[in-house]
Scaffold this motif. Structure first.
Motif, PDB file in Angstrom:
ATOM      1  N   ASN A  67      35.632 -20.324  11.324  1.00  9.17           N
ATOM      2  CA  ASN A  67      34.525 -21.324  11.198  1.00  9.17           C
ATOM      3  C   ASN A  67      34.172 -21.283   9.733  1.00  9.17           C
ATOM      4  O   ASN A  67      34.090 -20.197   8.986  1.00  9.17           O
ATOM      5  N   ASP A  68      33.538 -22.485   9.483  1.00  6.24           N
ATOM      6  CA  ASP A  68      33.033 -22.532   7.805  1.00  6.24           C
ATOM      7  C   ASP A  68      31.772 -23.223   7.832  1.00  6.24           C
ATOM      8  O   ASP A  68      31.231 -23.758   8.635  1.00  6.24           O
ATOM      9  N   CYS A 117      29.894 -26.406   5.501  1.00  7.87           N
ATOM     10  CA  CYS A 117      29.945 -27.574   5.076  1.00  7.87           C
ATOM     11  C   CYS A 117      29.406 -27.271   3.470  1.00  7.87           C
ATOM     12  O   CYS A 117      28.316 -27.109   3.299  1.00  7.87           O
ATOM     13  N   ILE A 125      31.170 -24.595  11.629  1.00  2.33           N
ATOM     14  CA  ILE A 125      32.090 -25.776  11.710  1.00  2.33           C
ATOM     15  C   ILE A 125      33.395 -25.205  12.098  1.00  2.33           C
ATOM     16  O   ILE A 125      33.885 -24.436  11.289  1.00  2.33           O
ATOM     17  N   PRO A 158      37.695 -25.559  12.644  1.00  8.61           N
ATOM     18  CA  PRO A 158      38.547 -26.387  11.970  1.00  8.61           C
ATOM     19  C   PRO A 158      38.976 -27.549  12.964  1.00  8.61           C
ATOM     20  O   PRO A 158      39.192 -27.332  14.181  1.00  8.61           O
ATOM     21  N   ALA A 159      39.035 -28.622  12.265  1.00  2.06           N
ATOM     22  CA  ALA A 159      39.435 -29.753  13.068  1.00  2.06           C
ATOM     23  C   ALA A 159      41.224 -29.825  13.159  1.00  2.06           C
ATOM     24  O   ALA A 159      41.783 -30.502  14.100  1.00  2.06           O
ATOM     25  N   THR A 179      44.675 -26.987  12.062  1.00  2.21           N
ATOM     26  CA  THR A 179      45.347 -25.902  11.347  1.00  2.21           C
ATOM     27  C   THR A 179      46.867 -25.824  11.143  1.00  2.21           C
ATOM     28  O   THR A 179      47.523 -26.200  12.012  1.00  2.21           O
ATOM     29  N   ASP A 206      43.340 -24.576   6.862  1.00  4.02           N
ATOM     30  CA  ASP A 206      42.383 -25.134   7.816  1.00  4.02           C
ATOM     31  C   ASP A 206      41.608 -26.474   7.085  1.00  4.02           C
ATOM     32  O   ASP A 206      41.037 -26.425   6.098  1.00  4.02           O
ATOM     33  N   TYR A 262      38.789 -29.255   7.665  1.00  7.89           N
ATOM     34  CA  TYR A 262      37.493 -29.365   8.432  1.00  7.89           C
ATOM     35  C   TYR A 262      37.070 -30.690   8.374  1.00  7.89           C
ATOM     36  O   TYR A 262      37.147 -31.306   7.233  1.00  7.89           O
ATOM     37  N   GLN A 263      35.960 -31.003   9.187  1.00 11.05           N
ATOM     38  CA  GLN A 263      35.142 -32.321   8.985  1.00 11.05           C
ATOM     39  C   GLN A 263      33.791 -32.072   9.656  1.00 11.05           C
ATOM     40  O   GLN A 263      33.751 -31.853  10.798  1.00 11.05           O
ATOM     41  N   CYS A 264      32.898 -32.268   8.796  1.00  7.18           N
ATOM     42  CA  CYS A 264      31.366 -31.912   9.281  1.00  7.18           C
ATOM     43  C   CYS A 264      30.891 -33.034  10.348  1.00  7.18           C
ATOM     44  O   CYS A 264      30.959 -34.010   9.946  1.00  7.18           O
ATOM     45  N   THR A 314      34.816 -34.075   4.493  1.00  5.69           N
ATOM     46  CA  THR A 314      36.054 -33.323   4.836  1.00  5.69           C
ATOM     47  C   THR A 314      36.357 -32.305   3.730  1.00  5.69           C
ATOM     48  O   THR A 314      36.263 -32.868   2.577  1.00  5.69           O
TER      49      THR A 314
END
Length: 63
Positions: free
Chosen positions: A2-3, A5, A13, A15-16, A18, A27, A29-31, A37
């Motif tokens: 997880n990360d 934003c 958040i 990952p959407a 990978t 990875d 991501y979208q917040c 993104t």
């Protein structure tokens, strides 16, 4: 992994998406808060070397 934003600083958040590309994991991501993104790239060879060092330390302690 997880990360946070980089735009609005929302945390944890997932990952959407990978993907693995050779020795790297990408990875995407979208917040969910602001819709920003971004992507992160991890080099698996760097992580495997770190884990190998930790394993060697445990072996030395056991000896």
């Amino acid at each position: 992994m997880n990360d946070s934003c980089p735009s609005c600083l929302a945390r944890d958040i997932a990952p959407a998406d990978t993907r693995t590309r050779g020795d790297r994991i990408v990875d995407g991501y979208q917040c969910p808060s602001c819709g920003h993104t971004w992507a992160t790239v991890r080099d698996l060879t760097a992580y495997s070397e770190l884990h190998a060092r930790r394993a060697q330390r445990r072996t030395r302690k056991a000896a």
